[in-house]
Enzyme design. Structure first.
Site, PDB file in Angstrom:
ATOM      1  NE  ARG A 244      -4.217  -1.622   0.202  1.00 28.58           N
ATOM      2  CZ  ARG A 244      -4.314  -2.763  -0.497  1.00 28.58           C
ATOM      3  NH1 ARG A 244      -3.331  -3.117  -1.321  1.00 28.58           N
ATOM      4  NH2 ARG A 244      -5.377  -3.535  -0.387  1.00 28.58           N
TER       5      ARG A 244
ATOM      6  CD  GLU B  98      -3.656   3.031  -4.960  1.00 31.28           C
ATOM      7  OE1 GLU B  98      -2.446   2.810  -4.870  1.00 31.28           O
ATOM      8  OE2 GLU B  98      -4.496   2.134  -5.170  1.00 31.28           O
TER       9      GLU B  98
ATOM     10  CG  HIS C 207      -3.568  -0.970  -6.519  1.00 36.48           C
ATOM     11  ND1 HIS C 207      -3.924  -0.341  -5.359  1.00 36.48           N
ATOM     12  CD2 HIS C 207      -3.448  -2.282  -6.195  1.00 36.48           C
ATOM     13  CE1 HIS C 207      -4.041  -1.226  -4.385  1.00 36.48           C
ATOM     14  NE2 HIS C 207      -3.751  -2.423  -4.875  1.00 36.48           N
TER      15      HIS C 207
END
Ligand code: GLV
Length: 337
Positions: A241, A270, A288
């Site tokens: 993360r 993000e 991602h």
């Protein structure tokens, strides 16, 4: 009169045939197109739901469930669940489930791809070629760092970390890791992995891969001080993360040549990516996509559907969802009420 069927909200369409399995047991409302739901819409959707199938785009906490008296289960289609305020959901008696295992190998593949791309400057090389700058072969152009024979550092040695260690072994790397708890000796032997302190791992890794869950305890664990301990020739890969890394400090270290390169699949804000990172040539950026193979995304959706069916007391595993996250906390909250 027959009991009304439980109601389920699916926040994203995912795979229609997979999500439709919920219709055998529940009244289902599926968001027809991929949607960025504002918090008020999430609260509205949960208000009359018994269960929800959600992705890491949906942030759910006390405010979103304040008017959701029937909500009993939230199935996250992800292994990480930092989008969910688990203590708040537990206190409200809402069971959370996630999707481990099915994405382990696919996510490890992406981690290794970013490691290779950062070390061998693949993104940078490709951009350079596409810009029409290749006028002739040159002996000293785009020299990277070796992967084989180097030390692979893994921060967080759960399932995905171990899958990366196996890939590292295959590439002839020395594997070192840091984890809160030591792996059983037999597993360390099988992986050829040695446990180091966090500081020693930072200092010894030629390639450091971050694979630990995000929480208040791991927020910015890789900060300026941690980066300063790393070799200037090292690469850093983050597939966990974004909030684990202080991205400002990372961008400074990369710009100043205090770190050779980075591969990032996750970002603190993000989908926004810091302009300082976008401007750097020595960082490979992906949006991602760690678990983004077709087969794995289908497997994740299927597992989340199985979890939700079981969590709401239906299907062959009724009451025994395969991947509960907070079963004990929900039981304890239940006893309090
Ligand atoms: C993806 O980031 C996941 O947690 O599954």
């Amino acid at each position: 009169m027959a009991e009304p069927r439980p109601r389920v909200w699916a926040s994203q369409p995912l795979f229609g045939d997979v999500v439709d399995r919920l219709r055998a047991h529940f009244e289902l409302e599926v968001t027809p197109e991929a949607t960025d739901h504002p918090p008020a819409r999430i609260a509205e959707a949960l208000a009359d739901a018994d269960g929800a199938l959600v992705t890491l785009n949906e942030r759910i906490g006390a405010a979103e469930i304040a008017r959701a008296p029937r909500l009993r289960a939230v199935a996250n289609v992800a292994v990480g669940y930092d989008n969910l305020d688990v203590p708040a959901l537990s206190a409200a008696g809402v069971l959370v489930t996630n999707t481990p295992d099915v994405l382990t190998e696919t996510t490890a593949d992406l981690g290794f791809a970013l490691l290779m791309a950062a070390a061998r400057r693949i993104g940078e090389s490709e951009r350079w070629l596409r810009e029409g700058r290749w006028q002739g072969w040159s002996f000293d152009r785009l020299l990277g760092v070796d992967v084989h024979g180097s030390t692979l550092g893994i921060l967080g040695m759960g399932r995905i970390g171990q899958a990366i260690a196996r890939r590292g072994r295959g590439f002839g790397m020395r594997v070192a890791y840091h984890n809160r708890s030591r792996l059983p000796e037999a597993v360390e032997r099988e992986l050829g992995a040695v446990r180091l302190s966090f500081e020693a791992l930072l200092a010894e890794a030629d390639h450091l891969v971050l694979v630990l869950p995000y929480s208040a305890a791991t927020h910015h664990i890789v900060d300026a001080a941690a980066l300063a301990r790393m070799k200037p020739t090292a690469t850093l890969v983050n597939i966990a993360r974004g909030g684990i890394v202080d991205e400002h400090a990372l961008a400074e270290a990369l710009a100043a040549g205090r770190l050779a390169a980075a591969g990032l699949d996750v970002f603190e804000g993000e989908p926004a990516v810091r302009p300082e990172l976008l401007a750097l040539r020595n960082v490979v950026l992906t949006p991602h996509i760690g678990s983004a193979s077709l087969a794995t995304r289908r497997a994740m959706a299927a597992l989340a559907v199985d979890n939700l069916i079981a969590a709401l007391g239906a299907g062959p595993q009724a009451g025994r969802p395969p991947n509960p996250v907070n079963a004990e906390a929900v039981a304890a909250a239940g006893r309090k009420r």
